[in-house]
Design a protein around this motif. Structure first.
Motif, mmCIF file in Angstrom:
data_model
loop_
_atom_site.group_PDB
_atom_site.id
_atom_site.type_symbol
_atom_site.label_atom_id
_atom_site.label_comp_id
_atom_site.label_asym_id
_atom_site.label_seq_id
_atom_site.Cartn_x
_atom_site.Cartn_y
_atom_site.Cartn_z
ATOM 1 N N ARG A 1 85.234 44.417 -75.222
ATOM 2 C CA ARG A 1 86.283 43.706 -74.491
ATOM 3 C C ARG A 1 86.074 43.903 -72.996
ATOM 4 N N LEU A 2 85.579 42.866 -72.375
ATOM 5 C CA LEU A 2 85.252 42.917 -70.954
ATOM 6 C C LEU A 2 86.019 41.829 -70.227
ATOM 7 N N PRO A 3 86.275 42.054 -68.910
ATOM 8 C CA PRO A 3 85.878 43.167 -68.050
ATOM 9 C C PRO A 3 86.795 44.380 -68.207
ATOM 10 N N SER B 1 85.338 37.426 -87.907
ATOM 11 C CA SER B 1 84.828 36.683 -86.750
ATOM 12 C C SER B 1 83.841 37.542 -85.971
ATOM 13 N N PRO B 2 82.706 36.981 -85.561
ATOM 14 C CA PRO B 2 81.772 37.776 -84.746
ATOM 15 C C PRO B 2 82.367 38.190 -83.405
ATOM 16 N N ARG C 1 76.313 48.153 -76.246
ATOM 17 C CA ARG C 1 75.140 47.293 -76.435
ATOM 18 C C ARG C 1 74.796 47.061 -77.903
ATOM 19 N N THR C 2 75.151 48.011 -78.760
ATOM 20 C CA THR C 2 74.749 47.892 -80.168
ATOM 21 C C THR C 2 75.260 46.623 -80.836
ATOM 22 N N PRO C 3 76.576 46.307 -80.766
ATOM 23 C CA PRO C 3 77.026 45.056 -81.403
ATOM 24 C C PRO C 3 76.417 43.813 -80.772
ATOM 25 N N LEU C 4 76.154 43.854 -79.471
ATOM 26 C CA LEU C 4 75.521 42.696 -78.824
ATOM 27 C C LEU C 4 74.111 42.481 -79.366
ATOM 28 N N LEU C 5 73.370 43.557 -79.510
ATOM 29 C CA LEU C 5 72.007 43.445 -80.023
ATOM 30 C C LEU C 5 71.994 43.035 -81.491
ATOM 31 N N LEU C 6 72.927 43.591 -82.285
ATOM 32 C CA LEU C 6 72.971 43.262 -83.705
ATOM 33 C C LEU C 6 73.331 41.799 -83.925
ATOM 34 N N LEU C 7 74.312 41.302 -83.167
ATOM 35 C CA LEU C 7 74.686 39.895 -83.309
ATOM 36 C C LEU C 7 73.557 38.976 -82.853
ATOM 37 N N THR C 8 72.862 39.348 -81.786
ATOM 38 C CA THR C 8 71.724 38.542 -81.322
ATOM 39 C C THR C 8 70.624 38.519 -82.373
ATOM 40 N N ALA C 9 70.353 39.685 -82.977
ATOM 41 C CA ALA C 9 69.338 39.742 -84.033
ATOM 42 C C ALA C 9 69.759 38.911 -85.244
ATOM 43 N N LEU C 10 71.048 38.962 -85.592
ATOM 44 C CA LEU C 10 71.544 38.155 -86.711
ATOM 45 C C LEU C 10 71.383 36.667 -86.420
ATOM 46 N N ALA C 11 71.704 36.268 -85.193
ATOM 47 C CA ALA C 11 71.546 34.859 -84.815
ATOM 48 C C ALA C 11 70.086 34.429 -84.902
#
Length: 522
Positions: free
Chosen positions: A486-488, A479-480, A494-504
């Motif tokens: 895990r926030l807050p 699962s992505p 930032r790396t996984p956020l950027l990678l998932l955005t790029a994948l999308a």
């Protein structure tokens, strides 16, 4: 020819078309409840621990509104309390989807008119749809019965019948709604609204009355399932109330379907204005999508307000139980219980937002398969401009509803509003990834576009049930959402956020490229 002629053939067709969806829904619904003895038994492994949990939950009105009252502190009774309500809601959702698919969707696309030209009775399509819904509910009930039989056969049977019966109540509610309007989208909205109202009535009744006998609870079919009281001196007569509702609604739906033509409805469609007021493909897509976005947005805002009010009571849910605390920390990723609870709720909203995003993307697919997109594309409108009109509400709308859920959580919780809102928006890369999977399937393999629902459902199951079952990390990583920070309370990676955005972005581009190059495939 009788009114039921062709029922068997249509039922086999419906089961064949849903040969993947029905087992998946049954597994998610029945598996959720059947996993209860293992997860709760490991957390509360003594009678004293279970009695303490039952007492604390009975005294906590917020938790009663979410799960209902605790009628027994036995392991079976706690499973019925913790999973019974949500199992009934899942069964209702599955039934809603199945009945709409095989009734109003068939009429809206014109397939039912073609089938009805043969030896098909007037009531056969509706009967086939209800039998398909019965199949998914029966399969889920059998899984519940098999999973809980070790806790007591009578209680397991009562809970299985309550969950399956609630599913059939909402199957017949949907069957009634399908007679009232010509739009499958409106049928879903009406049935989902009734389900939402039923859950709210039950929650309001249980919040104010720990006995479960509130008038508001008894006005809700979800409350009926709760009041079967599995593993707590079963009330078998409540099942007769469920059966009576199913029978009455079925007969009314049969009476209505016999008095209308295929494709017609009892609520007349309002004619549009004489002069068009839409300025382009984007405006048309927004007009089609705005009702859905408004409904999801209000639901997320209200859900955030409800769950935010439960944060302070999260400690009561686990007490001093180290294993329960470990589960919350594993789901939320934080040692602080409050942060873990908030992170869990934020993640839940993120997984539900993917359902909205996938549905918004596939609305464009529905416009194509129904033939309504063809007149637009026959003019000077390009495929990419037309598709973009539907993708903007999907991607931007998912951001809006997540922001509303974060706003509701922050307002109700009353602390760290910025952190809670930021945590909610941090779910967007995973939501967009699943939406982009829908774009890719729609563009490249339109006949398999519905598989996007399976991907979203799998991620929901992994995120909801996976941590409680302590599934291997390799499975959870499918699962992505497993790759998000895990926030807050945690560090913002930032790396996984950027990678998932790029994948999308890459999947969306690939899907649009395939859409631009292919012919219409219905």
């Amino acid at each position: 020819m009788t009114a039921l002629a062709g029922t068997g053939t249509l039922t086999r067709l419906a089961l064949r078309r849903d040969r993947l969806a029905i087992p998946l829904w049954a597994l998610v619904t029945g598996g959720l409840v059947a996993s209860g003895p293992g997860s709760l038994g490991g957390l509360y492994d003594t009678a004293a621990a279970r009695a303490e949990l039952a007492a604390s939950m009975t005294a906590n009105s917020s938790m009663r509104s979410l799960y209902g009252p605790v009628f027994s502190d036995s392991l079976g009774g706690l499973v019925a309390w913790r999973f019974g309500t949500f199992g009934a809601v899942l069964a209702a959702v599955a039934s809603l989807i199945v009945v709409v698919r095989h009734t109003r969707e068939e009429e809206e696309t014109g397939r039912q008119e073609m089938l009805s030209a043969g030896a098909v009775g007037r009531r056969a399509p509706l009967t086939a749809a209800l039998l398909a819904a019965l199949a998914v509910n029966a399969a889920a009930a059998l899984l519940v019965l098999a999973g809980l039989a070790g806790q007591g056969l009578a209680g397991a049977l009562a809970l299985a019948l309550a969950i399956g019966g609630t599913g059939m109540v909402f199957a017949t509610v949907t069957a009634l709604a399908a007679q009232l309007t010509e739009s499958a989208r409106l049928v879903r909205g009406i049935a989902a609204g009734v389900l939402g109202l039923a859950f709210v009535l039950r929650a309001a009744g249980d919040s104010g009355d720990a006995s479960g006998d509130s008038v508001l609870t008894w006005l809700s079919p979800v409350g009926w399932a709760e009041n079967v009281r599995a593993f707590a001196g079963e009330r078998w007569w409540v099942l007769l109330l469920i059966a009576a509702a199913v029978l009455a609604q079925t007969l009314l739906a049969y009476a209505l379907t016999a008095r209308r033509d295929v494709g017609a409805s009892f609520l007349a469609t309002r004619p549009g204005p004489a002069a068009g007021r839409l300025t382009g493909a984007g405006a048309l897509a927004w007009r089609l999508q705005r009702g859905s976005l408004l409904g999801w947005g209000l639901g997320f805002l209200l859900g955030g307000l409800v769950f935010g009010g439960m944060v302070e009571g999260a400690a009561d849910l686990v007490g001093d139980n180290a294993k329960a605390r470990e589960i919350f920390e594993r789901m939320g990723g934080q040692e602080a219980l409050t942060d873990a609870f908030l992170a869990t709720m934020v993640s839940l909203f993120g997984m539900l937002a993917a359902l909205y995003a996938v549905g918004a993307v596939l609305r464009a697919h529905a416009e194509e398969t129904s033939g309504r997109a063809e007149p637009l594309l026959a003019a000077s409108l390009g495929r990419l401009r037309w598709a973009a009109g539907h993708l903007v509400p999907a991607f931007a709308g998912s951001a809006a509803i997540l922001a509303l859920s974060g706003l509701g959580l922050a307002l109700s919780y009353g602390h760290d509003a910025g952190a809670v809102l930021g945590a909610s928006l941090a779910q967007l890369p995973a939501v967009w990834t699943l939406a982009s999977v829908a774009v890719l399937l729609w563009g490249a393999v339109p006949r398999a576009a519905g598989a996007a629902w399976g991907a979203a459902g799998l991620c929901l199951a992994l995120g909801w049930i996976g941590p409680a079952l302590d599934l291997p990390r390799a499975v959870l990583d499918l699962s992505p959402y497993a790759h998000l920070p895990r926030l807050p309370g945690g560090d913002v990676a930032r790396t996984p956020l950027l990678l998932l955005t790029a994948l999308a972005a890459a999947l969306t581009a690939a899907g649009l490229t395939a859409l631009r190059r292919r012919d219409a495939q219905l």
